[in-house]
Design a protein around this motif. Structure first.
Motif, PDB file in Angstrom:
ATOM      1  N   MET A  67      52.357  30.026  34.893  1.00  0.00           N
ATOM      2  CA  MET A  67      51.770  30.353  33.604  1.00  0.00           C
ATOM      3  C   MET A  67      52.809  31.059  32.745  1.00  0.00           C
ATOM      4  O   MET A  67      53.188  32.205  33.029  1.00  0.00           O
TER       5      MET A  67
ATOM      6  N   MET B 278      44.468  33.140  41.405  1.00  0.00           N
ATOM      7  CA  MET B 278      45.602  33.605  40.584  1.00  0.00           C
ATOM      8  C   MET B 278      46.298  34.732  41.335  1.00  0.00           C
ATOM      9  O   MET B 278      45.628  35.645  41.843  1.00  0.00           O
TER      10      MET B 278
ATOM     11  N   GLU C 222      36.737  45.170  34.936  1.00  0.00           N
ATOM     12  CA  GLU C 222      36.727  43.716  35.119  1.00  0.00           C
ATOM     13  C   GLU C 222      36.254  43.301  36.510  1.00  0.00           C
ATOM     14  O   GLU C 222      36.010  42.127  36.775  1.00  0.00           O
TER      15      GLU C 222
ATOM     16  N   GLU D 195      42.998  45.422  30.370  1.00  0.00           N
ATOM     17  CA  GLU D 195      44.399  45.306  30.784  1.00  0.00           C
ATOM     18  C   GLU D 195      45.310  46.165  29.918  1.00  0.00           C
ATOM     19  O   GLU D 195      45.172  46.217  28.712  1.00  0.00           O
TER      20      GLU D 195
ATOM     21  N   LYS E 192      40.867  36.237  41.349  1.00  0.00           N
ATOM     22  CA  LYS E 192      42.122  36.920  40.985  1.00  0.00           C
ATOM     23  C   LYS E 192      41.975  38.402  41.231  1.00  0.00           C
ATOM     24  O   LYS E 192      40.841  38.906  41.354  1.00  0.00           O
TER      25      LYS E 192
HETATM   26  C1  GLC Z   1      46.584  38.286  31.850  1.00  0.00           C
HETATM   27  C2  GLC Z   1      45.793  38.771  33.050  1.00  0.00           C
HETATM   28  C3  GLC Z   1      45.044  37.698  33.767  1.00  0.00           C
HETATM   29  C4  GLC Z   1      44.626  36.626  32.781  1.00  0.00           C
HETATM   30  C5  GLC Z   1      45.895  35.952  32.293  1.00  0.00           C
HETATM   31  C6  GLC Z   1      45.603  34.866  31.261  1.00  0.00           C
HETATM   32  O1  GLC Z   1      47.783  38.982  31.756  1.00  0.00           O
HETATM   33  O2  GLC Z   1      46.455  39.560  34.019  1.00  0.00           O
HETATM   34  O3  GLC Z   1      43.925  38.304  34.429  1.00  0.00           O
HETATM   35  O4  GLC Z   1      43.754  35.688  33.392  1.00  0.00           O
HETATM   36  O5  GLC Z   1      46.828  36.885  31.761  1.00  0.00           O
HETATM   37  O6  GLC Z   1      45.080  35.430  30.112  1.00  0.00           O
END
Ligand code: GLC
Length: 752
Positions: free
Chosen positions: A323, A256, A176, A510, A212
């Motif tokens: 978030m 982020m 990424e 991820e 981020k």
């Molecule tokens: C995820 C990722 C982040 C992404 C966010 C929203 O866990 O770590 O990079 O932008 O959640 O999807």
């Protein structure tokens, strides 16, 4: 109550004569609009702006407990939601925006966020692949294409670029980022911010970007995702920070924070990171969004005793938006009333969020991104296909080409194409493609068909045995050898074999760390069995991370690194294999010989015992070389380039001019990435044995020469000391200008 829109606000305050935000022409400034709106808001409505929900669709993180999710719609109507992520499509965005704009008291529009990492529907290569193009213009254009398509589906905020430096191929998210170098990572991050944000953020085809994950996420111990990060000051200031600072200087609108702790403190709750560095020293004017649930995860980190304390710690540390932790919406108003979080801090966060919404033009027209006709017209547009094909070709790295086996002759007969990935139309799209459609990539098989019908295909054993989805583990096929025999038979009776091997598209990304970085499943066995019957093999790698391929490097005559190249994958690969595009990519992350070398990177320190000795007392492994299989900056071409006439002119203690001559000494035209590396030989904080401090990608016809000039200033000559101060120190510098981090002309100079 019917909401007051921004026009009504303007009239109301113009009449009242109190128009603090008016500029000298009496026009309303964004700051003025923000202040007047803020003055209207209740504490709960302010907290609402700091609350981001997932949009009831795909979770890109651990899905919330049902209890919390059920209040979401009510909260929309109450104006208790500032942003929603993962809402897919112009119509869905319109529906949700309408509820907030028409039914909440103040009608403050939502900002819609999405992981538009390397495209929306038309996908570019994964960022680690795109970085290998070293073509900042093509990279910016790729982000522009992504923004045009994403905004057509209603999005106005992308959670990209990921600018985490990463040196450990075990970590799945290396796909990424832009690799291991902060200088290149910063340049690429800036190019992507510019591509996403464009020149006018209020236009309906530009969107806010997000640097981020702040900070240090790429240094997760042992390459295990979400793991502990513990780094020293020099790495923090000289490696981890620079791409973020560059993105802030380029005007990135959001940042982020990261899941990890950094030196004992969760980034989400780290005041040093978010207030002292980001908003203080760097003067960041945008807002910080937490990563998915990272506010709440501070409990598991052992930093907050409960969700309420997590909300207090995060808000005080500078996390402006939560978030999917539900921490702010549940506790922040109470914390303000208890005096544990000052309302001034909340106001600062809300100003930052509202400012962006005004800049995006959402108050002028909350539905400007919700045009379903535009959506139909722009997704998969042919201009976008051309753009991603261009950057895909440029991202391919030629790792080996013994006896010039490549390019294939256009009239090459009797070709065998082998490998499950060769016909796979989904894996080439790579990971982090939350909006693209499966089976939309041009496969290698299809790409070759455009050149020749004189090849036969054998799939070989399948790659995985599990169902495939973004959030569930993959199981490699280790036992079912169906297809192996047919593939070997086909290879035996063919003149040349093109094998497409590597990783399934969701084997990186991820939560996808691996302790083995070899060819997964039965692919290595397939490669060796084919080699036994036909040594004329072109290996095309399709992967999301550096792989350890010592056997292939020793045995296979031609090896092409083709990453997960996105929608136009097969066409880009075919054009390179047949020589219609001369490969120009250079690795931006070292490829290990063995996973045991990880983390491995070119810009390492010397150690006190770097020199090879007969006895054991020097820095080495007893069972493997220290060197990577393929180094940073490495990539071959179908032509050759010669460097000469290196000149180093010290103009002053703050400017050094470097000149070099490059000639295309081969038979075909091609591009070369001319790279400049520095080594500050003795400094108050030891400096890496070499650091990239300049590059230029040039095009040369056969026999053509070009003089390339680099100007080194304080920015390139200096470094951050242990106090975080940027310094340029006198002394000797080694310099190398060349075709990779290990090959070039050497020079020296002294700063007095
Ligand atoms: C995820 C990722 C982040 C992404 C966010 C929203 O866990 O770590 O990079 O932008 O959640 O999807």
């Amino acid at each position: 109550m019917k909401r007051l829109n921004s026009l009504a606000f303007a009239l109301l305050f113009a009449l009242a004569g109190c128009n603090p935000g008016a500029n000298d022409k009496g026009n309303d400034t964004i700051e003025g609009k923000v202040e007047r709106l803020l003055a209207q808001m209740t504490l709960e409505e302010k907290v609402g702006q700091m609350n981001q929900y997932n949009g009831f669709y795909d979770a890109t993180g651990p899905a919330p407990s049902e209890g919390d999710a059920k209040n979401k719609y009510e909260h929309l109507k109450k104006g208790w939601v500032g942003s929603v992520l993962n809402v897919k499509g112009a119509q869905e965005v319109f529906e949700m925006q309408r509820v907030v704009v028409e039914e909440s008291r103040l009608g403050i529009p939502l900002i819609f966020g999405l992981d538009v990492i390397h495209g929306q529907k038309t996908l570019a290569p994964i960022p680690l692949g795109e970085a290998a193009s070293w073509d900042l213009e093509a990279i910016e254009k790729s982000a522009r294409i992504a923004a045009i398509e994403a905004t057509a589906t209603g999005q106005n905020w992308t959670f990209a670029p990921m600018v985490d430096i990463s040196r450990d191929a075990r970590w799945g998210r290396v796909m990424e980022g832009a690799g291991e170098d902060p200088y290149l990572g910063a340049k690429i991050g800036v190019a992507r911010v510019k591509g996403f944000q464009g020149d006018d953020l209020s236009a309906n085809n530009t969107m806010a970007a997000c640097a981020k994950h702040f900070a240090g996420y790429g240094f997760a111990e042992a390459g295990r995702d979400y793991n502990t990060v513990d780094v020293g000051t020099s790495t923090l200031y000289n490696v981890i920070f620079p791409p973020f600072e560059a993105a802030v200087s380029a005007g990135v609108k959001t940042v982020m924070n990261s899941f990890n702790i950094l030196n004992g403190i969760p980034a989400t709750g780290d005041r040093f990171l978010q207030r002292e560095i980001l908003k203080g020293k760097w003067g960041f004017q945008g807002f910080v969004v937490s990563d998915w649930g990272s506010v709440g995860e501070m409990i598991k980190h052992g930093y907050a005793k409960d969700l309420k304390e997590a909300a207090e710690l995060a808000a005080n540390a500078g996390s402006d938006m939560d978030m999917e932790s539900y921490a702010y919406v549940k506790y922040l108003a109470e914390l303000v009333r208890e005096g544990k979080v000052s309302e001034e801090l909340v106001d600062d966060a809300v100003r930052r969020i509202l400012r962006l919404k005004f800049e995006l033009g959402l108050f002028d027209d909350p539905y400007r991104y919700c045009n379903t006709e535009r959506e139909k017209e722009l997704l998969y547009h042919e201009d976008h296909m051309k753009g991603v094909l261009d950057v895909a070709k440029k991202s391919i790295v030629l790792l080996k080409n013994e006896n010039n086996l490549l390019p294939l002759a256009k009239n090459q007969k009797n070709i065998a194409l082998i490998g499950a990935l060769a016909s796979d139309k989904t894996s080439p799209l790579g990971s982090w493609r939350v909006s693209s459609d499966d089976n939309t990539a041009v496969s290698v098989l299809e790409g070759l068909e455009a050149y020749s019908n004189d090849f036969k295909y054998a799939k070989g054993p399948k790659l995985v045995t599990s169902e495939v989805a973004f959030h569930i583990p993959l199981t490699f096929n280790m036992t079912d050898r169906s297809g192996m025999k047919e593939a070997i038979e086909l290879a035996k009776r063919s003149d040349i074999v093109v094998m497409v091997l590597g990783e399934h598209g969701l084997l990186s990304g991820e939560g996808r760390s691996r302790v083995n970085i070899d060819l997964p499943g039965l692919q290595q066995e397939l490669l060796e069995e084919v080699y036994k019957v036909n040594r004329n093999i072109v290996l095309v790698l399709m992967n999301g991370r550096p792989l350890a391929l010592p056997w292939a490097d020793q045995h296979i005559p031609a090896i092409v690194e083709a990453w997960h190249l996105g929608t136009q994958s097969g066409n880009a690969i075919a054009q390179v294999l047949y020589g219609d595009y001369n490969p120009s990519g250079k690795l931006t992350m070292s490829f290990p010989r063995h996973v045991g070398q990880c983390p491995i990177y070119y810009n390492h320190y010397s150690t006190g015992r770097p020199d090879v000795k007969p006895e054991v007392f020097w820095s080495h492994y007893s069972d493997e070389s220290n060197d990577p299989l393929y180094p940073f900056g490495y990539g071959l071409s179908y032509t050759t380039f010669e460097y000469d006439a290196l000149q180093v002119n010290v103009k002053s203690n703050e400017m050094v001019e470097v000149l070099v001559n490059v000639t295309n000494t081969g038979q075909v035209e091609g591009e070369e990435v001319v790279q400049l590396y520095l080594h500050d030989k003795a400094a108050s904080v030891v400096r890496p044995v070499k650091e990239l401090k300049g590059f230029e990608k040039i095009f040369l016809k056969p026999a053509e020469s070009k003089q390339v000039k680099f100007t080194l200033t304080n920015k390139e000559l200096g470094f951050f000391n242990h106090k975080g101060e940027f310094v340029v120190e006198p002394g000797m510098f080694d310099l190398m200008v060349g075709t990779s981090s290990v090959e070039g002309l050497n020079g020296q100079f002294e700063l007095k």
